[in-house]
Design a protein around this motif. Structure first.
Motif, PDB file in Angstrom:
ATOM      1  N   LEU A   3       1.085  -1.464   0.292  1.00 15.60           N
ATOM      2  CA  LEU A   3       0.166   0.367   0.153  1.00 15.60           C
ATOM      3  C   LEU A   3       0.737   1.564   0.598  1.00 15.60           C
ATOM      4  N   LEU A   6       1.308   2.183  -3.791  1.00 21.48           N
ATOM      5  CA  LEU A   6       0.661   2.567  -4.359  1.00 21.48           C
ATOM      6  C   LEU A   6       0.576   3.860  -3.996  1.00 21.48           C
ATOM      7  N   ALA A   7       1.160   4.307  -2.415  1.00 24.77           N
ATOM      8  CA  ALA A   7       0.306   5.650  -2.073  1.00 24.77           C
ATOM      9  C   ALA A   7       0.954   6.543  -3.051  1.00 24.77           C
ATOM     10  N   ASN A  10       0.842   7.364  -6.746  1.00 24.35           N
ATOM     11  CA  ASN A  10      -0.427   8.183  -6.251  1.00 24.35           C
ATOM     12  C   ASN A  10       0.260   9.635  -6.789  1.00 24.35           C
ATOM     13  N   ARG A  13       2.034  11.137  -8.707  1.00 26.16           N
ATOM     14  CA  ARG A  13       1.143  11.813 -10.445  1.00 26.16           C
ATOM     15  C   ARG A  13       0.501  12.656  -9.612  1.00 26.16           C
ATOM     16  N   ALA A  14      -0.017  12.943  -8.501  1.00 27.08           N
ATOM     17  CA  ALA A  14      -0.912  13.916  -7.976  1.00 27.08           C
ATOM     18  C   ALA A  14       0.567  16.096  -8.162  1.00 27.08           C
ATOM     19  N   THR A  69       5.314  -0.101 -15.003  1.00 26.96           N
ATOM     20  CA  THR A  69       3.933   0.771 -15.145  1.00 26.96           C
ATOM     21  C   THR A  69       4.718   2.007 -15.706  1.00 26.96           C
ATOM     22  N   ALA A  72       3.275   8.637 -16.096  1.00 28.04           N
ATOM     23  CA  ALA A  72       3.327  10.237 -17.089  1.00 28.04           C
ATOM     24  C   ALA A  72       2.738  10.874 -16.419  1.00 28.04           C
TER      25      ALA A  72
END
Lengths: 233, 107
Positions: A3, A6-7, A10, A13-14, A69, A72
């Motif tokens: 997790l 994954l966080a 994310n 990306r933000a 994976t 961009a």
């Protein structure tokens, strides 16, 4: 996948930072490689290729199948000029999944009423653009027809890694623009980055048609290699 | 709105934080005409709720079933679907393509 990993993905990306998640499909081990750390990674060549093409996929490493994976950032179009073309462009760009930001110091143009769906900055480009930040996932459109506004934006864009810079105006207008740029020291290589007249030649007349031709050119810039063949093939 | 695969990764994180068992399925390879490109995600929770897609709807059911297994066991799986594998899998891609899907638990 962990997790925390994954966080982290994310989060990157933000923050509009590219990253590649590396999954070994045999050993099931995973690691996240941030854009700034790619050169130090054992798979650096493969990772930077994948990132440049913006394509996830399987690669071979030491006889293992490894899945990359690629993440961009969302492409961002910064339009200088809160003009009719920009109004037509906003909904089309959204359909394509791009973010749009409008910059225009003329408050009568840069009103939220004219652009209810996107951020509008009623400021001079030399104030707004540095604050908005520049990266290679950004496109700059110079649409005001007014050198007082377009030129400072162009100077900023040409010093950035932007993947696309387009300037509205006829060949004659662009010729004068090039002269101004040369006077203040921009070289041929920099000037060649400018797409002018802006957009694909589809005979566009209406604002919506011009917006379409600009977005077509941006799409081509993203998907085609300089020789005109499709990236990834 | 869950329009993009990026949104799905955010969904996976949210579901896990809510305490749900979550699996992430990713298209890792395609051959021939595959309906969804490499990198497409399907996010599945332990109840079988899912978001996203790895095909045009042809194999999602089977992926969800496998994902429930992965959530239970914690061991990732690499699945293959396609016309050529119809004997191994009871589902196939109507378009005639073949896809490979990696299913992993979010821990």
């Amino acid at each position: 996948m962990d997790l925390a990993l994954l966080a982290r993905l994310n989060e990157e990306r933000a923050a509009r930072r590219a990253a590649v998640l590396v999954t070994d499909l045999q050993s099931n081990t995973q690691r996240l490689v941030l854009e700034k750390d790619i050169m130090a990674d054992p798979l650096s060549a493969l990772l930077s290729d994948a990132l440049r093409m913006g394509k996830s996929g399987v690669v071979e490493s030491d006889g293992h199948k490894v899945f990359l994976t690629v993440q961009a950032p969302v492409l961002r179009i910064i339009a200088i000029g809160a003009v009719h073309i920009s109004q037509a462009l906003v909904p089309m760009a959204k359909q394509l999944g791009h973010d749009v930001i409008i910059v225009d110091p003329r408050e009568a143009f840069a009103s939220p009423e004219r652009f209810p769906d996107v951020p509008v900055h009623a400021e001079w480009p030399d104030v707004a653009l540095p604050r908005l930040g520049a990266d290679r996932y950004t496109a700059y459109l110079l649409l005001t027809h007014d050198p007082k506004i377009d030129d400072p934006a162009l100077h900023f864009a040409l010093k950035s890694d932007a993947f696309y810079i387009g300037a509205l105006g006829s060949r004659k207008t662009h010729g004068k623009r090039v002269e101004r740029l040369q006077t203040i020291g921009f070289d041929e290589h920099a000037i060649k980055r400018i797409h002018a007249p802006i957009g694909l030649n589809i005979g566009a007349i209406s604002p919506a048609e011009i917006a379409l031709s600009i977005l077509g050119e941006i799409t081509a810039k993203l998907r085609l290699k300089p020789d005109g063949t499709k990236i990834g093939n | 709105m869950l329009a993009t695969d990026d949104d799905l990764l955010r969904q996976a994180e949210e579901w896990r934080r809510e305490g749900r068992g979550v699996a992430l399925a990713t298209v890792v390879e395609t051959w021939g005409s595959a309906p969804r490109p490499v990198g497409s995600h399907l996010v599945i929770d332990a109840e079988g709720t899912f978001m996203g897609s790895v095909s045009g709807g042809c194999v999602e059911g089977a992926v969800v079933t496998e994902a429930l297994d992965v959530i239970e066991s914690g061991a990732p799986k690499l699945l293959e679907f396609g016309v050529a594998d119809e004997t191994a899998w009871q589902v196939g891609l109507s378009c005639g393509g073949r896809i490979s899907v990696y299913v992993e638990k979010v821990t």
